[in-house]
Enzyme design. Structure first.
Site, PDB file in Angstrom:
ATOM      1  N   THR A 148       0.838  -1.207   0.000  1.00 48.97           N
ATOM      2  CA  THR A 148       0.000   0.000   0.000  1.00 48.97           C
ATOM      3  C   THR A 148       0.870   1.252   0.000  1.00 48.97           C
ATOM      4  OG1 THR A 148      -1.859   1.083   1.144  1.00 48.97           O
ATOM      5  CG2 THR A 148      -0.133   0.144   2.522  1.00 48.97           C
ATOM      6  N   ILE A 171       3.197   4.483  -0.332  1.00 44.97           N
ATOM      7  CA  ILE A 171       4.468   4.755  -0.992  1.00 44.97           C
ATOM      8  C   ILE A 171       5.147   3.456  -1.407  1.00 44.97           C
ATOM      9  CG2 ILE A 171       6.756   5.788  -0.713  1.00 44.97           C
ATOM     10  CD1 ILE A 171       5.514   7.600   1.436  1.00 44.97           C
ATOM     11  N   TYR A 182       7.747   9.316  17.185  1.00 42.61           N
ATOM     12  CA  TYR A 182       7.936   9.166  15.736  1.00 42.61           C
ATOM     13  C   TYR A 182       9.087  10.050  15.265  1.00 42.61           C
ATOM     14  CZ  TYR A 182       7.136   9.567  10.722  1.00 42.61           C
ATOM     15  OH  TYR A 182       7.306   9.570   9.342  1.00 42.61           O
TER      16      TYR A 182
END
Length: 319
Positions: A53, A55, A202
């Site tokens: 899915t 990129i 992140y």
């Protein structure tokens, strides 16, 4: 007396807001890069993680169009097979295969590498694409914090286990980074969130990606490794984020983000172009090293070495 000053109206605010939105839209779209390489990948073997899915899919599609043997390394076998069927249909290249791996689980990576070493003589390009964004403190079955497990530990282990195959072809490694790393920090004594969990986990994990890229480039000069920020792309990387955040990305900010196909262009650039520099950090198909988008810590060789050694110790504990 001076001129009478009227208050700012809601309409004024609306026009200013719309003006800023249009300016940002123009800036984002004018900066979008495109990979123009027509290089044939006939006879080359490429691994793309998270290729079912977003990129990853668009990157795998672009590589299959260039006739490479593309291995879709995915967590969900059914979604991987569906992606493979679509890629084969669109490209006519049947040399696309699916292999199961969960990049957040180190035992899964070891099993995957064992399969690859039995099936493949060499790996020409490894694209560490799989990633996750979450604001929650989630642990994997191996006791690793999910964000770092997926974005740092997994790519680190996968890359090192495949290095022998990659070095056979003097191949390339492309690590997917993020401009979010500009405010990230790496605490080598807290990689498993054992001391505390940061809401910027992140960002921190993507700073680790940059440090890993730089250190790997220094250690393995025969392999061309780079890091790329694909842009803010509308993908399911936000699947663990709160619903309001996902709504904003998919609606309000939709025109300020990239489609997966557009986000894949900088990745393809790093995988194919001859101008790519060892250890380089790329955005919009341009070298962005030593720019405002790169944290100074990315060039701290002492920190990079410590991160490498700390990561190795933790992965040894994981078996």
């Amino acid at each position: 007396m001076g001129p009478h000053l009227t208050g700012v109206t809601g309409l004024d605010v609306l026009f200013v807001g719309l003006g800023l939105y249009v300016c940002m839209y123009c800036y984002v779209n004018l900066r979008k890069g495109k990979c123009h390489s027509k290089k044939s990948l006939q006879g080359k073997t490429i691994i793309v993680t998270g290729a079912n899915t977003g990129i990853g899919f668009e990157t795998a599609l672009g590589l299959a169009e260039r006739r490479g043997r593309v291995i879709l390394a995915c967590r969900n076998p059914d979604k991987a097979e569906a992606a493979r069927d679509k890629i084969v249909q669109l490209t006519g290249n049947s040399n696309v295969v699916c292999r199961q791996v969960d990049i957040s689980v180190m035992s899964s990576i070891r099993k995957f590498v064992n399969v690859i070493k039995k099936e493949e003589e060499r790996v020409d390009i490894l694209i560490n694409n799989a990633g996750v964004v979450t604001l929650e403190k989630i642990f994997t079955e191996e006791g690793l914090e999910l964000t770092f497990a997926t974005n740092h530990f997994g790519p680190f282990l996968l890359t090192n286990l495949l290095l022998d195959l990659i070095k056979k072809s003097s191949g390339r490694i492309v690590n997917i980074g993020s401009a979010a790393s500009v405010i990230g920090k790496v605490d080598c004594d807290n990689l498993r969130a054992e001391k505390h969990f940061s809401q910027f986990q992140y960002h921190n994990s993507k700073t680790a990606t940059l440090l890993f890229t730089k250190e790997l480039a220094r250690r393995e000069p025969d392999v061309l490794v780079s890091c790329v920020h694909p842009g803010t792309v509308r993908t399911d990387v936000f699947r663990h984020m709160p619903t309001p955040v996902k709504f904003l990305v998919s609606t309000v900010f939709r025109m300020l983000t990239k489609s997966p196909a557009e986000g894949a262009q900088p990745v393809l650039f790093c995988a194919l172009e001859d101008s790519v520099e060892p250890g380089g950090y790329y955005m919009d198909c341009r070298l962005y090293d030593h720019s405002l988008w790169v944290p100074k810590s990315a060039y701290d060789e002492g920190l990079a070495k410590k991160l490498w050694e700390s990561t190795e110790r933790i992965l040894t504990d994981c078996g």
